[in-house]
Design an enzyme around this catalytic site. Structure first.
Site, PDB file in Angstrom:
ATOM      1  N   LYS A 174     -28.365  -9.987 -35.045  1.00  0.00           N
ATOM      2  CA  LYS A 174     -29.382 -10.897 -34.060  1.00  0.00           C
ATOM      3  C   LYS A 174     -29.774  -9.789 -33.093  1.00  0.00           C
ATOM      4  O   LYS A 174     -29.200  -8.865 -32.672  1.00  0.00           O
ATOM      5  CB  LYS A 174     -28.637 -11.866 -33.111  1.00  0.00           C
ATOM      6  CG  LYS A 174     -28.282 -13.434 -33.754  1.00  0.00           C
ATOM      7  CD  LYS A 174     -27.820 -14.399 -32.876  1.00  0.00           C
ATOM      8  CE  LYS A 174     -27.775 -15.636 -33.605  1.00  0.00           C
ATOM      9  NZ  LYS A 174     -29.015 -16.040 -34.166  1.00  0.00           N
TER      10      LYS A 174
ATOM     11  N   ARG B 232     -27.217 -23.336 -42.444  1.00  0.00           N
ATOM     12  CA  ARG B 232     -27.501 -24.283 -43.587  1.00  0.00           C
ATOM     13  C   ARG B 232     -26.857 -23.934 -44.848  1.00  0.00           C
ATOM     14  O   ARG B 232     -26.646 -24.753 -45.535  1.00  0.00           O
ATOM     15  CB  ARG B 232     -29.277 -24.028 -43.722  1.00  0.00           C
ATOM     16  CG  ARG B 232     -29.433 -22.521 -44.364  1.00  0.00           C
ATOM     17  CD  ARG B 232     -30.952 -22.128 -44.168  1.00  0.00           C
ATOM     18  NE  ARG B 232     -31.350 -22.212 -42.997  1.00  0.00           N
ATOM     19  CZ  ARG B 232     -32.751 -21.707 -42.485  1.00  0.00           C
ATOM     20  NH1 ARG B 232     -33.786 -22.101 -43.488  1.00  0.00           N
ATOM     21  NH2 ARG B 232     -33.012 -21.611 -41.098  1.00  0.00           N
TER      22      ARG B 232
END
Ligand code: BES
Ligand code: ZN
Ligand code: ZN
Length: 496
Positions: free
Chosen positions: A273, A348
């Site tokens: 990130k 996901r």
């Protein structure tokens, strides 16, 4: 957690006088005149006792009338403990305003040992919203060692004990979810989370099954993400609630299956990130799983005639020598292959296993997943509404309505088939994120991906990336975990 939950109190001045503070609500009518709300006889008896005219006091304060405005009137009386009266604005008197008013009272005494007697609301639905938000406003979480944190006591003047008891169950569950979210990731690894589930299962009476290590052989998504942090590695936690009265006729009950993202910390993995400070909020990336654990513990107390199975998909998304790589191909539960594009889209991957497991093994009547899934959901809707995806309009309508009434608001978003192309991979069944620049609808493409694993079930996806965590300490929410989803899912399941 340092938080207070409301008890019921008699509708009498004597009961009020046993508290340090008495809260009374007001509103402004269309003619701009002030009106006192709540149980009228009790409010006038309190005025009489203290020889006060609260409408005169309001004229003196000249409030705007907006919900949550709070004024303090000092009172003294040798026979009672009462030192002050809080006058709190009820705005338009809608449930949202009632929540704001109650959380303002909660905030006013947060971290103090004040006992507050509330004579503010009359109706059953108002009582529930009021009681829950009173606790949410007073909620505090910290690990400070320098001074003892105190907490207040709340009494609500009501004759509706059972409604208040139910509200307290929900308030406690929301605060339990908040505690889980606030716990830092050095403590809260997937094993710790599964232990919390086991102990809550024991406390409230629901079944908990935990899978780890080799038992996760078929869960390719959970392993690919969670093996980045092999000690202790990922956990699959299955919570099962069956009403006490229906242990024999379980098959006849509606079966709701919930799947929650339980990423205990999301560094992004190899696709680290950036900027790096976006990572500090990522201990809250398990808020979906926390909401499920709290919801099931509330349901075990409320005993609806529904069967609920909740799957907590717990893993840490770390950067390490065992992290998955962008370009890896993984095999999900059920055999679908997926090309990993960006390891920061890990949510996901773990959810896909949970959805496929639910579809193949659990025969759900409803399949709902809840996840802090995409920054894009926050870009689109901000922090007040969660993004809700489903092709089932009836379900969307009912969740939309329950969301607005409960305070966990959701907005129905489109599953845009024109973007299916984004999930096309040259080497696997699907790409796991849109790698083609023309698609910018990150929350939509994530939902389209999840849909592939939900079979033909009545499926709903809730992207709570914006609502699960508050960046400001305001209203019902502390800075940090909000417990979003507990009210929505509990109220919805209670309505089935
Ligand atoms: N956990 C994040 C999503 C998130 C972002 C939650 C901000 C709460 C606040 C998720 O795993 C993530 O990183 N998603 C990526 C997906 C992208 C790489 C396709 C995102 O939203 O940027
Ligand atoms: Zn991520
Ligand atoms: Zn994440």
């Amino acid at each position: 957690m340092k938080v207070a939950f409301a008890q019921s109190a008699a509708m009498s001045v004597d009961a009020a006088l046993r508290s340090q503070a008495i809260a009374i609500a007001f509103s402004k009518n269309e003619k701009e005149d002030f009106e006192l709300e709540g149980p009228a006889h009790l409010v006038s008896a309190i005025e009489e006792h203290f020889e006060l005219n609260l409408l005169d006091e309001l004229t003196f304060f000249s409030p705007t009338g907006k919900a949550g405005e709070l004024f303090e009137i000092p009172v003294s009386d040798t026979d009672s403990l009462t030192e002050k009266i809080f006058l709190v604005g009820l705005g338009d008197k809608g449930l949202n305003s009632i929540r704001l008013a109650a959380s303002a009272i909660g905030r006013k005494v947060r971290g103090k040992s004040t006992k507050v007697f509330c004579a503010c609301v009359n109706e059953v639905t108002e009582l529930k919203a009021f009681a829950i938000s009173l606790s949410l406003g007073s909620y505090l979480w910290n690990q400070k060692t320098d001074k003892e944190t105190l907490f207040p006591e709340f009494c609500i003047a009501t004759e509706n004990q059972s409604q208040l008891d139910d509200a307290v169950v929900i308030a406690k569950a929301i605060c339990a979810a908040r505690d889980l979210v606030h716990t830092p990731a050095n403590i809260k690894n997937p094993a710790w989370l599964s232990e919390q589930a086991l102990s809550m299962g024991k406390e409230f009476g629901f079944n908990v099954k935990v899978l780890a290590g080799k038992e996760l052989a078929l869960f390719g998504g959970l392993r690919a993400v969670g093996n980045s942090s092999p000690k202790p590695g990922p956990r699959f936690v299955e919570l099962s609630y069956v009403p006490r009265s229906a242990k024999k006729a379980v098959g006849a009950l509606t079966h709701v299956v919930l799947v929650g993202k339980g990423i205990t910390f999301d560094t992004g993995g190899v696709s680290l990130k950036r900027p790096y400070d976006t990572m500090t909020a990522m201990k809250s990336d398990m808020a979906g799983a926390a909401a499920l654990l709290a919801t099931v513990s509330a349901l075990a107390q409320l005993q609806p005639r529904v069967r609920v199975t909740a799957l907590m998909m717990c893993a840490e998304n770390a950067l390490s020598g065992t992290s998955q790589r962008p370009s890896d191909v993984i095999t999900h539960f059920g055999g679908t292959t997926v090309e990993v594009i960006n390891t920061d889209a890990e949510g996901r991957l773990v959810l896909a296993d949970g959805l496929a497991y639910a579809d193949k093994n659990l025969d759900p009547d409803y399949l709902v997943d809840i996840a802090t899934l995409t920054g894009a959901a926050t870009l689109g809707l901000g922090r007040q509404f969660a993004a809700m995806y489903t092709r089932d309009q009836l379900l969307a309508d009912s969740l939309g309505k329950i969301g607005t009434e409960s305070g966990d608001k959701v907005w129905h978003m489109p599953l845009i088939d024109e973007y299916q192309d984004a999930l096309r991979s040259d080497i696997a069944d699907y790409n796991h994120t849109a790698d083609k620049e023309k698609y910018s609808a990150g929350s939509v493409t994530a939902a389209l991906f999840l849909e592939k694993f939900a079979g033909n079930r009545r499926w709903v996806h809730l992207d709570i990336a914006g609502t699960a965590r508050s960046e400001v300490d305001a209203g019902e929410n502390p800075k940090g975990g909000t417990g979003f989803g507990v009210r929505l899912l509990t109220d919805w399941i209670m309505s089935l």
